[in-house]
Scaffold this active site. Structure first.
Site, PDB file in Angstrom:
ATOM      1  N   HIS A 193       0.793  -1.243   0.000  1.00 17.36           N
ATOM      2  CA  HIS A 193       0.000   0.000   0.000  1.00 17.36           C
ATOM      3  C   HIS A 193       0.827   1.296   0.000  1.00 17.36           C
ATOM      4  O   HIS A 193       1.222   1.778  -1.030  1.00 17.36           O
ATOM      5  CB  HIS A 193      -0.952   0.026   1.209  1.00 17.36           C
ATOM      6  CG  HIS A 193      -2.085  -0.931   1.110  1.00 17.36           C
ATOM      7  ND1 HIS A 193      -2.888  -1.065  -0.002  1.00 17.36           N
ATOM      8  CD2 HIS A 193      -2.590  -1.822   2.022  1.00 17.36           C
ATOM      9  CE1 HIS A 193      -3.824  -1.984   0.216  1.00 17.36           C
ATOM     10  NE2 HIS A 193      -3.661  -2.459   1.427  1.00 17.36           N
TER      11      HIS A 193
HETATM   12  C1  BDR Z   1      -4.765   2.329   3.432  1.00 19.25           C
HETATM   13  O1  BDR Z   1      -5.504   2.108   4.625  1.00 19.25           O
HETATM   14  C2  BDR Z   1      -4.652   2.109   5.723  1.00 19.25           C
HETATM   15  O2  BDR Z   1      -5.056   1.192   6.695  1.00 19.25           O
HETATM   16  C3  BDR Z   1      -3.282   1.837   5.191  1.00 19.25           C
HETATM   17  O3  BDR Z   1      -2.293   2.414   6.003  1.00 19.25           O
HETATM   18  C4  BDR Z   1      -3.312   2.454   3.811  1.00 19.25           C
HETATM   19  O4  BDR Z   1      -2.951   3.820   3.868  1.00 19.25           O
HETATM   20  C5  BDR Z   1      -5.071   1.189   2.474  1.00 19.25           C
HETATM   21  O5  BDR Z   1      -6.417   1.197   2.150  1.00 19.25           O
END
Ligand code: BDR
Ligand code: CA
Length: 305
Positions: free
Chosen positions: A231
């Site tokens: 991510h």
């Molecule tokens: C995003 O959601 C958060 O929990 C993670 O850090 C990332 O930024 C992914 O959907």
């Protein structure tokens, strides 16, 4: 090497991204926001993580709730404290204001500052609302968030909405519809770049291994996969290796109400319509494809101890 303001609701993948940023860019400051954790916890986490990883960057305290919606409780996916409950954290949660820091920094270094945002976009929206003069002075905003349905990669909170956008859809819409130049790393690409628990161990980074233990256990239990999507680190991947991404340029907006609240939508038609919610919106850079192996290789080379 860019000069960054690093805006984060620091949880596990945010921390990985911060480690990558520290090794590849110049971090002017870390601005925190609610999201994975409450904003006070985000301040503490940023300080703890910087201390453990020998990252030298000042920390600022940002927004504690969305612009227009009622506050929702933090996700527990990253542990109670957001960093996998791996360490005692006695750092202070008070810090100078993040929004003013963003405004002052951009004014002081026009066209030099890249904003990297990997949580809800509330600090960024607040900064451009309070000081619209900074909009043409920001070099670029590179953000993780949203989902456009490529290969079935749609929402992770609802079938429509990705977490960072869902948490504050009004802020996201204001930022994306503004004249800020934005590069978007949505789930369409971030869900394609995965690492396994074994590969995390091979990095030989005890702090990173410790903070992701719970996250990996959760993934193993829920998905049967001992691993995680990278991510937020993809914002740094984009800055270091933009050619690893396939992009389209299109105006993007966010649905702020109804069952698809938090959905990111791009203009896909060139047909004339009676109403045009994209009117006046600039085309943003939207990453919809990625060379996952190239990004993974760069990630390992960056973080290996
Ligand atoms: C995003 O959601 C958060 O929990 C993670 O850090 C990332 O930024 C992914 O959907
Ligand atoms: Ca995040």
């Amino acid at each position: 090497m860019r000069t960054l303001i690093f805006d984060t609701d620091i949880g596990v993948d945010d921390a990985f991204a911060l480690a990558c940023a520290a090794r590849t860019q110049n971090i002017l400051g870390i601005t925190t926001v609610f999201g994975n954790v409450e904003v006070g916890q985000a301040v503490k986490n940023a300080r703890l993580f910087c201390d453990k990883m020998a990252i030298d960057a000042p920390v600022y305290r940002g927004c504690s709730r969305p612009l227009a919606l009622a506050a929702t409780s933090p996700a527990k996916l990253h542990g109670e404290d957001g960093l996998g409950d791996a360490f005692e954290n006695s750092w202070s949660d008070s810090a100078p204001g993040a929004v003013q820091f963003i405004i002052d920094s951009v004014r002081a270094q026009p066209h030099e500052i890249t904003l990297v945002a990997i949580g809800p976009l509330t600090n960024i929206a607040s900064a451009i609302n309070q000081a619209p003069d900074i909009i043409p002075l920001v070099k670029e905003l590179v953000m993780m968030g949203g989902a456009f349905g490529t290969d079935g990669h749609a929402g992770n909170v609802t079938p429509f909405s990705e977490f960072n956008i869902w948490k504050d859809p009004h802020a996201a819409d204001q930022v994306l519809a503004s004249m800020l130049p934005v590069v978007i790393l949505p789930l369409d690409v971030t869900h394609k770049v995965l690492i396994t628990g074994k590969e995390v161990c091979q990095l030989n980074q005890p702090v990173l291994s410790a903070i992701c233990r719970l996250y990996l256990a959760h993934s193993q239990q829920k998905e049967g996969f001992n691993g995680m999507a990278l991510h937020d680190t993809l914002t740094l991947s984009y800055l270091c290796q933009p050619d690893a991404f396939q992009v389209v340029n299109a105006p993007v907006r966010v649905i702020t109400e109804g069952i698809s609240r938090g959905q990111t939508v791009r203009r896909v038609t060139s047909l004339a319509s009676r109403e045009n919610p994209f009117a006046g919106c600039r085309a943003q850079t939207l990453c919809l494809g990625v060379d996952a192996e190239a990004v993974r290789a760069h990630f390992f080379a960056t973080l290996q101890a």
